[in-house]
Design an enzyme around this catalytic site. Structure first.
Site, PDB file in Angstrom:
ATOM      1  CD  GLU A   1      -3.022  -0.932   2.255  1.00  0.00           C
ATOM      2  OE1 GLU A   1      -3.976  -1.692   2.169  1.00  0.00           O
ATOM      3  OE2 GLU A   1      -2.936  -0.037   3.117  1.00  0.00           O
TER       4      GLU A   1
ATOM      5  CB  CYS B   1      -1.847   6.985   1.417  1.00  0.00           C
ATOM      6  SG  CYS B   1      -3.354   6.309   2.097  1.00  0.00           S
TER       7      CYS B   1
HETATM    8  P1  NAD Z   1       8.590   4.604   4.406  1.00  0.00           P
HETATM    9  O1  NAD Z   1       8.612   3.839   3.144  1.00  0.00           O
HETATM   10  O2  NAD Z   1       9.678   5.577   4.655  1.00  0.00           O
HETATM   11  O3  NAD Z   1       8.565   3.630   5.664  1.00  0.00           O
HETATM   12  C1  NAD Z   1       7.542   2.660   5.853  1.00  0.00           C
HETATM   13  C2  NAD Z   1       8.062   1.555   6.742  1.00  0.00           C
HETATM   14  O4  NAD Z   1       9.090   0.865   6.067  1.00  0.00           O
HETATM   15  C3  NAD Z   1       8.664   2.040   8.054  1.00  0.00           C
HETATM   16  O5  NAD Z   1       8.266   1.180   9.086  1.00  0.00           O
HETATM   17  C4  NAD Z   1      10.152   1.937   7.791  1.00  0.00           C
HETATM   18  O6  NAD Z   1      10.916   1.764   8.951  1.00  0.00           O
HETATM   19  C5  NAD Z   1      10.205   0.704   6.917  1.00  0.00           C
HETATM   20  N1  NAD Z   1      11.406   0.604   6.086  1.00  0.00           N
HETATM   21  C6  NAD Z   1      12.183   1.600   5.603  1.00  0.00           C
HETATM   22  N2  NAD Z   1      13.208   1.073   4.904  1.00  0.00           N
HETATM   23  C7  NAD Z   1      13.064  -0.268   4.940  1.00  0.00           C
HETATM   24  C8  NAD Z   1      13.805  -1.355   4.398  1.00  0.00           C
HETATM   25  N3  NAD Z   1      14.904  -1.158   3.678  1.00  0.00           N
HETATM   26  N4  NAD Z   1      13.367  -2.600   4.619  1.00  0.00           N
HETATM   27  C9  NAD Z   1      12.244  -2.837   5.337  1.00  0.00           C
HETATM   28  N5  NAD Z   1      11.525  -1.845   5.896  1.00  0.00           N
HETATM   29  C10 NAD Z   1      11.918  -0.575   5.689  1.00  0.00           C
HETATM   30  O7  NAD Z   1       7.177   5.329   4.431  1.00  0.00           O
HETATM   31  P2  NAD Z   1       6.590   6.313   5.522  1.00  0.00           P
HETATM   32  O8  NAD Z   1       7.279   7.603   5.449  1.00  0.00           O
HETATM   33  O9  NAD Z   1       6.519   5.648   6.836  1.00  0.00           O
HETATM   34  O10 NAD Z   1       5.094   6.466   5.027  1.00  0.00           O
HETATM   35  C11 NAD Z   1       4.707   7.444   4.113  1.00  0.00           C
HETATM   36  C12 NAD Z   1       4.343   6.823   2.791  1.00  0.00           C
HETATM   37  O11 NAD Z   1       3.373   5.794   2.984  1.00  0.00           O
HETATM   38  C13 NAD Z   1       3.710   7.800   1.850  1.00  0.00           C
HETATM   39  O12 NAD Z   1       4.223   7.595   0.565  1.00  0.00           O
HETATM   40  C14 NAD Z   1       2.233   7.409   1.902  1.00  0.00           C
HETATM   41  O13 NAD Z   1       1.518   7.802   0.777  1.00  0.00           O
HETATM   42  C15 NAD Z   1       2.310   5.943   2.074  1.00  0.00           C
HETATM   43  N6  NAD Z   1       1.081   5.385   2.642  1.00  0.00           N
HETATM   44  C16 NAD Z   1       0.259   4.632   1.846  1.00  0.00           C
HETATM   45  C17 NAD Z   1      -0.933   4.138   2.334  1.00  0.00           C
HETATM   46  C18 NAD Z   1      -1.873   3.340   1.479  1.00  0.00           C
HETATM   47  O14 NAD Z   1      -2.828   2.817   2.020  1.00  0.00           O
HETATM   48  N7  NAD Z   1      -1.670   3.231   0.198  1.00  0.00           N
HETATM   49  C19 NAD Z   1      -1.283   4.402   3.655  1.00  0.00           C
HETATM   50  C20 NAD Z   1      -0.417   5.159   4.444  1.00  0.00           C
HETATM   51  C21 NAD Z   1       0.765   5.647   3.920  1.00  0.00           C
END
Ligand code: NAD
Length: 693
Positions: A465, A500
């Site tokens: 997502e 999002c």
């Molecule tokens: P992010 O990708 O920076 O981090 C998300 C998660 O991934 C965190 O827990 C982080 O620690 C982990 N992560 C980071 N690097 C990783 C790796 N190499 N391996 C495994 N895990 C790793 O995203 P964010 O800043 O937390 O969230 C914001 C983003 O999420 C925005 O783009 C938003 O649009 C999206 N989002 C989408 C939805 C949806 O339903 N489509 C919902 C909420 C947020």
């Protein structure tokens, strides 16, 4: 310098002795004490400590070791909350390999937690061991050779104090435990691990080193304390700072997981998943129903924590909790029917049916912007479906992740069916190395793509997502321009623009463009920016520091390429990660603000001549999460909605998610579906039965 922390479990009797045992000289300026209290239930503080002392006090509840309900000298009441709280401490110490010193009742609890039993009352031996009024007894102790205790005390025997009427049952010792000291009458006086491979320091003593006579010189006190301090100072926990984005203050420093602790947690889940899957769906749903109730009971505290670590306006934290409860209610009411086995053919010689089996252990790597909402989309149906969940909350919503874990445990979800991975992306990365049975990710496209690539060869489900660049189009026939502008503005700025499915770009038909822009701009200028804990605040800080500069760079890029800044455009130079809500006009698709995800309270409004041009621009994106159209005419809107390549389309609404509808992104917005019945089935796999005979 971050100080090392010794967590001392609170006891209603004589707590000050443990606290005062450590002098200023012992602590210097690099170690501090933390009270871990079952009364305050400050579980998050457990996650900050580098070592632990389990103290003495009221008898351990006999239900924990299947003891008799009635026995001599039993207390008038037990403290099951304390037992449970200290169980959390002990298990935390074991998975994180942190030093433990367990004293008197603490030693008895450790034995019970390892599956051992207690002598419930020493009867005539009480003459030797039980306190006389306020006065500790004194007696001899013999130390077993070649034990950790003999190494520490450098003694074979000595005199210790004694204030207990229960004892370790040496014939019913917990797994991997060893008695390292005996009283003359055979009572166990100390305990440690038998096999110390991969085990952190643990010493249990039945006496009270914190208040023994001559404790400054007595090797049964001073040596133990010195060694425990050494172990505390040597522990090498990597810390994660939890920062309040409104004030930039450090709320706390939490221990990050590492490879060793992640592996230990994985083995717990491996052991627990088949057991969790073996109970009925109804029993699992009953646990989730308790979790649903606990979210409500604890809503004020949970909302405050969420606001403190993400900067979300407090009312919106409450809204999120309510929204999460609605989604959970949907899963409670609808899961059983979608998980029940389906009889396909009941007649003829071969019967056919479908049975839905759990995937196994799944990773739920999650985002911070709606930790409850995006979390429950995954871990609730996953748990109901019989999976064990390795939940990785975002590093920006760690305290909320810990709260979720504790409430799930309180609801009856076993610890070996749900574990959290605490830390930054590097900790999430460790989950990718494990042989898990599914990866469910919410976050950015960049991380999602990386995860998908990393786990691809495992050939297990991988759902993503991801982000969006969600458009909203206002047709020339809208009933009320001002109300439409108000709805669009809310879609842009709600949750400080960090949704999002936030509205990220607006297209307006040229016939009403000027009126819409005027209305939008006048409304944005009235918005109240401020502290997220102030009830009247509509826009709080962004959650992450670097996001302020990122948004300013998008705004500058647009202005440099000819956009007009009608409102906002600057950061607010007080403490905290604040940025003014911003509107830009005269924008086009050469500008980053119209193409790249912004994730903040900023938007560009572009004029279009007709629906065809609007459609072309709406489709000009790598993302495909949602799209909204405002118009009086459903048929006209529907004609466009059919052509738009997004998982969700809205007519006269925006920025909303419903538990009953599938939530899915297309293109760079993701893969797979959560919510609705499809989001229940996403966590199980069908097995086809061909039954003949
Ligand atoms: P992010 O990708 O920076 O981090 C998300 C998660 O991934 C965190 O827990 C982080 O620690 C982990 N992560 C980071 N690097 C990783 C790796 N190499 N391996 C495994 N895990 C790793 O995203 P964010 O800043 O937390 O969230 C914001 C983003 O999420 C925005 O783009 C938003 O649009 C999206 N989002 C989408 C939805 C949806 O339903 N489509 C919902 C909420 C947020």
């Amino acid at each position: 310098m971050i100080k090392k922390k010794i967590g001392i479990s609170f006891t209603t009797t004589n707590f000050q002795y443990y606290w005062n045992w450590f002098t200023e000289n012992d602590l210097q300026n690099d170690v501090e004490l933390v009270e871990l209290s079952f009364v305050k239930n400050n579980v998050a503080d457990v996650f900050t400590c580098d070592s632990f002392i389990l103290t003495g006090g009221v008898d351990v509840d006999p239900s924990l070791y299947n003891g008799n309900k009635i026995y001599n000298n039993q207390p008038s009441s037990y403290q099951i909350e304390r037992d449970n709280f200290e169980k959390i401490i002990f298990e935390y110490a074991q998975t994180r390999s942190l030093p433990v010193l367990a004293i008197c009742r603490g030693m008895q609890l450790v034995n019970v937690l390892h599956g051992g039993k207690l002598i419930q009352d020493l009867d005539e031996l009480n003459i030797t061991h039980r306190k006389d009024g306020d006065i500790d007894k004194q007696h001899e102790v013999n130390i077993e050779q070649k034990t950790l205790l003999s190494q520490i005390t450098k003694s074979q025997k000595g005199n210790i104090n004694s204030a207990h009427h229960q004892a370790i049952n040496k014939n019913n010792l917990g797994e991997n435990l060893l008695i390292n000291a005996f009283a003359k009458d055979g009572t166990a006086e100390g305990m440690e691990f038998k096999n110390k491979t991969n085990k952190a320091f643990m010493l249990c003593v039945q006496w009270h080193p914190e208040r023994i006579i001559n404790k400054e010189e007595n090797v049964f006190s001073i040596n133990i304390k010195k060694r425990f301090l050494e172990e505390t100072r040597n522990s090498t926990m990597k810390k994660l700072s939890i920062i309040n984005p409104a004030t930039e203050e450090i709320i706390t420093e939490i221990n990050e997981d590492n490879e060793e602790s992640i592996n230990k947690k994985f083995f717990l889940l491996k052991e627990g998943q088949p057991v969790w899957a073996s109970i009925s769906v109804d029993e699992r749903i009953a646990c989730i129903a308790k979790f649903h109730a606990l979210l409500d009971e604890n809503k004020d505290e949970l909302a405050n924590t969420l606001t403190s670590e993400t900067g979300k306006p407090l009312q919106q934290s409450h809204n999120e909790l309510n929204g999460a409860r609605n989604r959970i209610k949907f899963f409670i009411d609808n899961s059983a029917k979608h998980l029940a086995e389906e009889l396909i053919t009941t007649e003829g010689s071969t019967k056919e049916k479908i049975v839905y089996e759990p995937l196994g252990i799944i990773a739920n790597i999650s985002a911070w912007n709606y930790p409850y909402l995006v979390g429950v989309n995954v871990f609730i149906p996953a748990l109901i479906g019989g999976n064990a969940v390795f939940y990785k909350p975002s590093e920006y919503s760690t305290l909320t992740g810990i709260n979720i874990q504790q409430l799930l445990y309180k609801s009856g979800v076993p610890e070996n069916a749900f574990q959290i991975a605490v830390g930054r992306g590097t900790v999430g990365d460790l989950l990718l190395q494990l042989p898990l049975d599914g990866y469910f990710f919410t976050g950015s496209y960049k991380t999602g793509k990386y995860i998908a690539e990393r786990v691809a060869t495992k050939l297990v489900p991988c759902q993503l997502e991801l982000g969006g660049k969600d458009p909203l189009y206002v047709m020339d026939d809208v009933a009320d321009i001002s109300k439409t502008a108000e709805a669009a503005l809310e879609g842009v700025v709600y949750n400080n623009g960090q949704s999002c499915c936030a509205v990220e770009r607006i297209y307006v038909h040229e016939k009403i463009y000027d009126q819409f822009v005027d209305s939008y701009t006048s409304q944005i200028k009235k918005m109240k920016i401020g502290s997220p804990v102030d009830a009247s605040t509509e826009i709080g800080p962004l959650s992450r520091k670097e996001q302020v500069d990122f948004l300013l760079s998008q705004i500058n890029d647009a202005v440099e390429k000819g956009a007009t800044l009608l409102a906002g455009g600057k950061s607010i130079s007080s403490k905290g990660y604040f940025i003014e809500p911003t509107v830009l006009t005269n924008v086009n698709h050469e500008m980053k603000i119209m193409k790249d995800e912004s994730f903040g309270p900023v938007v560009g409004i572009q004029k279009v001549k007709d629906d065809d041009e609007a459609l072309l621009l709406m489709q000009d994106t790598e993302y495909g999460l949602t799209a909204a159209i405002y118009s009086k005419n459903y048929e006209r809107a529907e004609a466009m909605m059919k052509k738009i390549n997004t998982g969700t389309v809205y007519w006269n609404c925006c920025d909303r998610v419903s538990a009953t509808l599938p939530w899915s992104g297309r293109k760079h917005s993701g893969l797979g579906t959560t919510l609705s019945f499809q989001g229940i089935r996403a966590f199980v796999q069908p097995k086809a039965y061909h039954i003949r005979g």
